[in-house]
Design a protein around this motif. Sequence first.
Motif, PDB file in Angstrom:
ATOM      1  N   LEU A  52       0.833  -1.206   0.000  1.00 65.86           N
ATOM      2  CA  LEU A  52       0.000   0.000   0.000  1.00 65.86           C
ATOM      3  C   LEU A  52       0.865   1.252   0.000  1.00 65.86           C
ATOM      4  O   LEU A  52       0.605   2.197  -0.754  1.00 65.86           O
ATOM      5  N   ALA A  53       1.901   1.256   0.820  1.00 64.09           N
ATOM      6  CA  ALA A  53       2.800   2.414   0.860  1.00 64.09           C
ATOM      7  C   ALA A  53       3.409   2.659  -0.521  1.00 64.09           C
ATOM      8  O   ALA A  53       3.489   3.808  -0.981  1.00 64.09           O
ATOM      9  N   PHE A  79      -8.797  -2.833   3.216  1.00 70.00           N
ATOM     10  CA  PHE A  79      -8.133  -1.900   4.119  1.00 70.00           C
ATOM     11  C   PHE A  79      -9.147  -0.988   4.789  1.00 70.00           C
ATOM     12  O   PHE A  79     -10.111  -0.558   4.160  1.00 70.00           O
ATOM     13  N   LYS A  80      -8.894  -0.675   6.042  1.00 76.48           N
ATOM     14  CA  LYS A  80      -9.564   0.409   6.746  1.00 76.48           C
ATOM     15  C   LYS A  80      -8.479   1.461   6.977  1.00 76.48           C
ATOM     16  O   LYS A  80      -7.484   1.195   7.655  1.00 76.48           O
ATOM     17  N   LEU A  81      -8.658   2.636   6.375  1.00 75.60           N
ATOM     18  CA  LEU A  81      -7.661   3.698   6.485  1.00 75.60           C
ATOM     19  C   LEU A  81      -8.131   4.788   7.429  1.00 75.60           C
ATOM     20  O   LEU A  81      -9.300   5.175   7.411  1.00 75.60           O
ATOM     21  N   ILE A  82      -7.194   5.302   8.233  1.00 74.18           N
ATOM     22  CA  ILE A  82      -7.453   6.454   9.087  1.00 74.18           C
ATOM     23  C   ILE A  82      -6.207   7.350   9.048  1.00 74.18           C
ATOM     24  O   ILE A  82      -5.193   6.984   8.457  1.00 74.18           O
ATOM     25  N   GLY A  83      -6.283   8.474   9.678  1.00 76.06           N
ATOM     26  CA  GLY A  83      -5.126   9.333   9.920  1.00 76.06           C
ATOM     27  C   GLY A  83      -4.241   9.593   8.719  1.00 76.06           C
ATOM     28  O   GLY A  83      -4.706   9.960   7.638  1.00 76.06           O
ATOM     29  N   THR A  84      -2.945   9.385   8.909  1.00 77.55           N
ATOM     30  CA  THR A  84      -1.936   9.747   7.908  1.00 77.55           C
ATOM     31  C   THR A  84      -2.118   9.005   6.586  1.00 77.55           C
ATOM     32  O   THR A  84      -1.899   9.578   5.521  1.00 77.55           O
ATOM     33  N   ILE A  97      -9.513   0.695  -3.078  1.00 79.93           N
ATOM     34  CA  ILE A  97      -8.248  -0.011  -2.899  1.00 79.93           C
ATOM     35  C   ILE A  97      -8.525  -1.510  -2.994  1.00 79.93           C
ATOM     36  O   ILE A  97      -9.345  -2.040  -2.246  1.00 79.93           O
ATOM     37  N   HIS A  98      -7.840  -2.164  -3.922  1.00 79.21           N
ATOM     38  CA  HIS A  98      -7.926  -3.611  -4.071  1.00 79.21           C
ATOM     39  C   HIS A  98      -6.684  -4.210  -3.419  1.00 79.21           C
ATOM     40  O   HIS A  98      -5.578  -3.701  -3.604  1.00 79.21           O
ATOM     41  N   VAL A 111      -0.503  -7.796  -3.018  1.00 80.43           N
ATOM     42  CA  VAL A 111      -0.588  -6.889  -4.145  1.00 80.43           C
ATOM     43  C   VAL A 111      -1.681  -5.889  -3.818  1.00 80.43           C
ATOM     44  O   VAL A 111      -2.752  -6.263  -3.317  1.00 80.43           O
ATOM     45  N   VAL A 112      -1.421  -4.609  -4.107  1.00 81.48           N
ATOM     46  CA  VAL A 112      -2.389  -3.548  -3.861  1.00 81.48           C
ATOM     47  C   VAL A 112      -2.527  -2.704  -5.132  1.00 81.48           C
ATOM     48  O   VAL A 112      -1.514  -2.354  -5.752  1.00 81.48           O
ATOM     49  N   VAL A 113      -3.774  -2.398  -5.488  1.00 86.00           N
ATOM     50  CA  VAL A 113      -4.062  -1.490  -6.594  1.00 86.00           C
ATOM     51  C   VAL A 113      -4.972  -0.397  -6.050  1.00 86.00           C
ATOM     52  O   VAL A 113      -6.013  -0.697  -5.456  1.00 86.00           O
ATOM     53  N   CYS A 114      -4.563   0.853  -6.249  1.00 84.04           N
ATOM     54  CA  CYS A 114      -5.367   2.001  -5.828  1.00 84.04           C
ATOM     55  C   CYS A 114      -5.988   2.647  -7.060  1.00 84.04           C
ATOM     56  O   CYS A 114      -5.284   2.896  -8.040  1.00 84.04           O
TER      57      CYS A 114
END
Length: 116
Positions: A52-53, A79-84, A97-98, A111-114
């Motif tokens: 993801l980064a 993913f659960k995203l918060i903050g930064t 986000i996959h 593997v991550v695809v945004c």
Amino acid sequence: MIVGVGIDVCDVDRFAETIRRRPGLVRRLFTEAEAAKPIASQAARFAAKEALAKALGAPSGMSWVHAEVLTDADGRPSFKLIGTVAERAAALGVQVIHVSLSHDAGIASAVVVCES
């Protein structure tokens, strides 16, 4: 439109040894729910956070615990995203986000695809 793609692999035994030597890393890398998972699942989640980064351009200053890997009733990760991390994703226009996780033969991968 694809905003970013990331991939990462993690040697499960090496990851486990690192955690044994530096147990404080668990609090820096994982939420409580993630920390309760078996070591192979933790390694896959670490790989997912690394992927993801990379998909987000690998900026400095993001907190690992601001991206939690969840698994639904069917075993599908998300993913659960918060903050930064949420702030960075929003700045890039990420809407979806996959993520795909795997661990086999001592290797965890993600593997991550945004997408915008």
